[in-house]
Scaffold this motif. Structure first.
Motif, PDB file in Angstrom:
ATOM      1  N   ASP A 322       0.814  -1.225   0.000  1.00  0.00           N
ATOM      2  CA  ASP A 322       0.000   0.000   0.000  1.00  0.00           C
ATOM      3  C   ASP A 322       0.846   1.272   0.000  1.00  0.00           C
ATOM      4  O   ASP A 322       0.295   2.375   0.020  1.00  0.00           O
ATOM      5  N   VAL A 323       2.172   1.150  -0.002  1.00  0.00           N
ATOM      6  CA  VAL A 323       3.059   2.318   0.068  1.00  0.00           C
ATOM      7  C   VAL A 323       3.486   2.711  -1.340  1.00  0.00           C
ATOM      8  O   VAL A 323       3.912   1.867  -2.135  1.00  0.00           O
ATOM      9  N   ASP A 324       3.391   4.005  -1.635  1.00  0.00           N
ATOM     10  CA  ASP A 324       3.832   4.540  -2.923  1.00  0.00           C
ATOM     11  C   ASP A 324       5.328   4.849  -2.842  1.00  0.00           C
ATOM     12  O   ASP A 324       5.761   5.734  -2.104  1.00  0.00           O
ATOM     13  N   LEU A 325       6.117   4.137  -3.583  1.00  0.00           N
ATOM     14  CA  LEU A 325       7.578   4.246  -3.508  1.00  0.00           C
ATOM     15  C   LEU A 325       8.169   5.019  -4.697  1.00  0.00           C
ATOM     16  O   LEU A 325       9.398   5.044  -4.868  1.00  0.00           O
ATOM     17  N   ARG A 326       7.362   5.677  -5.477  1.00  0.00           N
ATOM     18  CA  ARG A 326       7.884   6.328  -6.680  1.00  0.00           C
ATOM     19  C   ARG A 326       8.847   7.467  -6.353  1.00  0.00           C
ATOM     20  O   ARG A 326       9.883   7.631  -7.015  1.00  0.00           O
ATOM     21  N   TYR A 327       8.551   8.260  -5.316  1.00  0.00           N
ATOM     22  CA  TYR A 327       9.447   9.385  -4.994  1.00  0.00           C
ATOM     23  C   TYR A 327      10.801   8.853  -4.504  1.00  0.00           C
ATOM     24  O   TYR A 327      11.862   9.360  -4.904  1.00  0.00           O
ATOM     25  N   ALA A 328      10.790   7.850  -3.649  1.00  0.00           N
ATOM     26  CA  ALA A 328      12.049   7.302  -3.146  1.00  0.00           C
ATOM     27  C   ALA A 328      12.874   6.710  -4.280  1.00  0.00           C
ATOM     28  O   ALA A 328      14.102   6.857  -4.319  1.00  0.00           O
ATOM     29  N   ARG A 329      12.217   6.045  -5.214  1.00  0.00           N
ATOM     30  CA  ARG A 329      12.963   5.476  -6.339  1.00  0.00           C
ATOM     31  C   ARG A 329      13.534   6.566  -7.236  1.00  0.00           C
ATOM     32  O   ARG A 329      14.588   6.379  -7.855  1.00  0.00           O
ATOM     33  N   SER A 330      12.847   7.696  -7.296  1.00  0.00           N
ATOM     34  CA  SER A 330      13.390   8.808  -8.076  1.00  0.00           C
ATOM     35  C   SER A 330      14.674   9.349  -7.457  1.00  0.00           C
ATOM     36  O   SER A 330      15.481   9.986  -8.147  1.00  0.00           O
ATOM     37  N   LYS A 331      14.870   9.114  -6.177  1.00  0.00           N
ATOM     38  CA  LYS A 331      16.099   9.524  -5.499  1.00  0.00           C
ATOM     39  C   LYS A 331      17.108   8.374  -5.425  1.00  0.00           C
ATOM     40  O   LYS A 331      18.071   8.436  -4.647  1.00  0.00           O
ATOM     41  N   ASN A 332      16.902   7.369  -6.245  1.00  0.00           N
ATOM     42  CA  ASN A 332      17.779   6.197  -6.309  1.00  0.00           C
ATOM     43  C   ASN A 332      17.825   5.425  -4.981  1.00  0.00           C
ATOM     44  O   ASN A 332      18.859   4.859  -4.613  1.00  0.00           O
ATOM     45  N   PHE A 336      14.921  -1.378   0.586  1.00  0.00           N
ATOM     46  CA  PHE A 336      15.776  -1.607   1.751  1.00  0.00           C
ATOM     47  C   PHE A 336      16.231  -0.273   2.336  1.00  0.00           C
ATOM     48  O   PHE A 336      16.262  -0.115   3.568  1.00  0.00           O
ATOM     49  N   ASP A 337      16.576   0.734   1.491  1.00  0.00           N
ATOM     50  CA  ASP A 337      16.972   2.063   1.983  1.00  0.00           C
ATOM     51  C   ASP A 337      15.803   2.754   2.680  1.00  0.00           C
ATOM     52  O   ASP A 337      15.970   3.386   3.733  1.00  0.00           O
ATOM     53  N   VAL A 338      14.606   2.636   2.100  1.00  0.00           N
ATOM     54  CA  VAL A 338      13.436   3.269   2.698  1.00  0.00           C
ATOM     55  C   VAL A 338      13.160   2.659   4.070  1.00  0.00           C
ATOM     56  O   VAL A 338      12.856   3.374   5.038  1.00  0.00           O
ATOM     57  N   VAL A 339      13.274   1.341   4.180  1.00  0.00           N
ATOM     58  CA  VAL A 339      13.042   0.683   5.469  1.00  0.00           C
ATOM     59  C   VAL A 339      14.117   1.119   6.477  1.00  0.00           C
ATOM     60  O   VAL A 339      13.820   1.325   7.666  1.00  0.00           O
ATOM     61  N   THR A 340      15.345   1.288   6.026  1.00  0.00           N
ATOM     62  CA  THR A 340      16.414   1.734   6.925  1.00  0.00           C
ATOM     63  C   THR A 340      16.123   3.149   7.438  1.00  0.00           C
ATOM     64  O   THR A 340      16.268   3.437   8.646  1.00  0.00           O
ATOM     65  N   ILE A 341      15.714   4.061   6.550  1.00  0.00           N
ATOM     66  CA  ILE A 341      15.355   5.427   6.966  1.00  0.00           C
ATOM     67  C   ILE A 341      14.173   5.386   7.923  1.00  0.00           C
ATOM     68  O   ILE A 341      14.135   6.090   8.939  1.00  0.00           O
ATOM     69  N   ALA A 342      13.170   4.542   7.603  1.00  0.00           N
ATOM     70  CA  ALA A 342      11.989   4.452   8.457  1.00  0.00           C
ATOM     71  C   ALA A 342      12.353   3.949   9.852  1.00  0.00           C
ATOM     72  O   ALA A 342      11.762   4.381  10.862  1.00  0.00           O
ATOM     73  N   SER A 343      13.323   3.031   9.949  1.00  0.00           N
ATOM     74  CA  SER A 343      13.721   2.529  11.271  1.00  0.00           C
ATOM     75  C   SER A 343      14.371   3.631  12.106  1.00  0.00           C
ATOM     76  O   SER A 343      14.166   3.690  13.338  1.00  0.00           O
ATOM     77  N   MET A 344      15.127   4.551  11.477  1.00  0.00           N
ATOM     78  CA  MET A 344      15.720   5.675  12.221  1.00  0.00           C
ATOM     79  C   MET A 344      14.656   6.691  12.617  1.00  0.00           C
ATOM     80  O   MET A 344      14.681   7.240  13.726  1.00  0.00           O
ATOM     81  N   VAL A 345      13.694   6.940  11.730  1.00  0.00           N
ATOM     82  CA  VAL A 345      12.597   7.850  12.067  1.00  0.00           C
ATOM     83  C   VAL A 345      11.831   7.324  13.265  1.00  0.00           C
ATOM     84  O   VAL A 345      11.456   8.068  14.178  1.00  0.00           O
ATOM     85  N   GLU A 346      11.598   6.016  13.280  1.00  0.00           N
ATOM     86  CA  GLU A 346      10.844   5.394  14.374  1.00  0.00           C
ATOM     87  C   GLU A 346      11.534   5.620  15.717  1.00  0.00           C
ATOM     88  O   GLU A 346      10.865   5.826  16.744  1.00  0.00           O
ATOM     89  N   ARG A 347      12.881   5.612  15.724  1.00  0.00           N
ATOM     90  CA  ARG A 347      13.615   5.776  16.970  1.00  0.00           C
ATOM     91  C   ARG A 347      13.754   7.245  17.385  1.00  0.00           C
ATOM     92  O   ARG A 347      13.852   7.553  18.578  1.00  0.00           O
TER      93      ARG A 347
END
Length: 452
Positions: A322-332, A336-347
């Motif tokens: 259900d997550v739109d990943l088009r913007y993240a992919r536009s930033k290469n 896995f990178d999005v999940v890594t960023i999300a884990s830091m945001v969570e903390r």
């Protein structure tokens, strides 16, 4: 006494002996001379053949009156019962010459000539009819034995309720054959074939219910069918909540406290076959950290840590879809990178509305090429989330020390929820590069574009 002359009595006696000889099939011997009989000389008594009529007697013959002989002959004639019809005489070659006269007493029967026996053909004793009877009898015995074994296998007399405890979940819409296969695989019954046949014979094939049943090992077919015909009670469940952002090592005690059997961290290492992180852009050897979706899960009693891990991976795939990943992919950036960023945001975030802002700071710093400076990554490497970090720890060369290393850490530092994943995929459009906790607040941050 009769008034017959001796000659008449003698002729009558000879006639009687002739008839007896004809009935017995024996010839009569010639009559000895009259002189010998009248002289009283001893001699053998023989059967006499009938003689021709003697010549006419003299006018005045000498009469010899034998009272004893006449009485014996008359008594024999009166006392002898009628005898059966004579059998045909034997062939001349087999006829024996009699040695004398034999008197037949009452009730006696002349011996019958031996009857010729027809020789039996060779092999007639074991002929086709006899062998056919034996084969039919053998087949009947085999049929009876098979029928007995068949009935014994279906009804299993003497087999009871089984032993132990086996939890079996019967899917909705499962057929009798599928249920039998399931029960046989779990050791509840012996044969799915006889289970299905027993259900058909007993008329309980349409009464089987779906759901979770607590059965026993080595049950009889009848006992298993009775248990499956009753509506099962709602299964007791284990409810476990995995908070958002927790790492695998932090979630392991929660799984153990909930009563799940097995090692949670080890189960997450072995579950890479169910979900391979490399499909989402992770490097080789990456763990499932970040992919174990946090939520509240309900599991059946007796569930294990691998059961929880499988449910978490399934939930991650469902939520990521259900997550739109088009913007993240536009930033290469990969998943896995999005999940890594999300884990830091969570903390880093304590207030939900700040998630897109913190994600924007990370994006901007990655764009500038400078270090992120997020201490939560170092705490993950140290597995210390409570004590203050020391100077030596802040100066460590760990790849998770984002003060000394630019870019993202080697991987997620926890398992983010859906809100943090969406914020990491769609950061806020702000130029912030810094944030700091506001004093006197519950973790609220102040954001800035400069370090002033």
């Amino acid at each position: 006494m009769s008034g017959r002359t001796p000659e008449e009595r003698e002729a009558a006696r000879l006639d009687r002996e002739r008839r007896r000889a004809e009935r017995a099939g024996q010839p009569l011997q010639p009559e000895p001379p009259v002189e010998d009989r009248e002289s009283g000389s001893p001699g053998p008594t023989t059967h006499r053949a009938p003689q021709p009529e003697p010549p006419a007697p003299d006018p005045q013959p000498t009469q010899v009156f034998d009272v004893t002989s006449q009485w014996t002959e008359e008594r024999t004639a009166v006392a002898a019962p009628p005898e059966p019809a004579p059998e045909p005489p034997a062939p001349e070659a087999e006829r024996e010459v009699p040695l004398g006269t034999r008197r037949v007493t009452r009730g006696a029967r002349p011996p019958a000539p031996p009857r010729a026996r027809t020789p039996r053909p060779v092999g007639e004793a074991g002929g086709p009819r006899r062998w056919a009877g034996r084969v039919v009898a053998l087949l009947a015995i085999v049929v009876i034995v098979l029928a007995g074994w068949f009935l014994w296998s279906i009804y299993q007399p003497g087999k009871g309720e089984g032993s132990g405890r086996v939890v079996v979940r019967v899917p909705r819409g499962a057929s009798v054959g599928e249920i039998g296969e399931l029960l046989a695989d779990r050791g509840v019954i012996d044969s799915p074939f006889f289970f299905r046949l027993r259900a058909k014979v007993g008329g309980s094939a349409g009464d089987l219910k779906s759901g979770t049943f607590t059965l026993r090992s080595d049950m009889s077919y009848g006992a298993a069918l009775d248990a499956l015909s009753r509506t099962p009670p709602p299964p007791p469940v284990i409810r476990i909540t995995i908070p958002e952002g927790r790492s695998r090592r932090e979630s392991a005690p929660l799984a153990r406290q909930a009563g799940l059997r097995g090692d949670y961290v080890r189960a997450s290492r072995a579950a890479t076959r169910a979900l391979d992180p490399r499909r989402y852009g992770a490097p080789a050897g990456a763990s499932l950290e970040g992919f174990l979706f946090p939520a509240t899960y309900e599991l059946r009693r007796g569930s294990t840590a691998p059961d929880l891990v499988r449910q978490q991976l399934t939930a991650f795939r469902q939520n990521l879809a259900d997550v739109d990943l088009r913007y993240a992919r536009s930033k290469n950036l990969t998943v896995f990178d999005v999940v890594t960023i999300a884990s830091m945001v969570e903390r880093e975030v304590a207030v939900a509305r700040e998630r897109p802002l913190v994600a924007a700071v990370i994006y901007n710093r990655l764009h500038d090429g400078g270090p992120l400076g997020i201490d939560a990554t170092l705490r993950f490497a140290l597995n210390d989330w409570t004590h203050p970090l020391t100077v030596s720890e802040l100066a460590s060369d760990s790849p998770y020390n984002t003060r000394n290393h630019a870019g993202l850490p080697p991987g997620p530092i926890g398992n983010p929820g859906l809100a943090s994943i969406e914020a990491a995929a769609h950061p806020a459009k702000v130029p912030y590069l810094f944030y700091v906790v506001k004093p006197g607040t519950c973790g609220e941050h102040a954001f800035s574009s400069t370090d002033a």
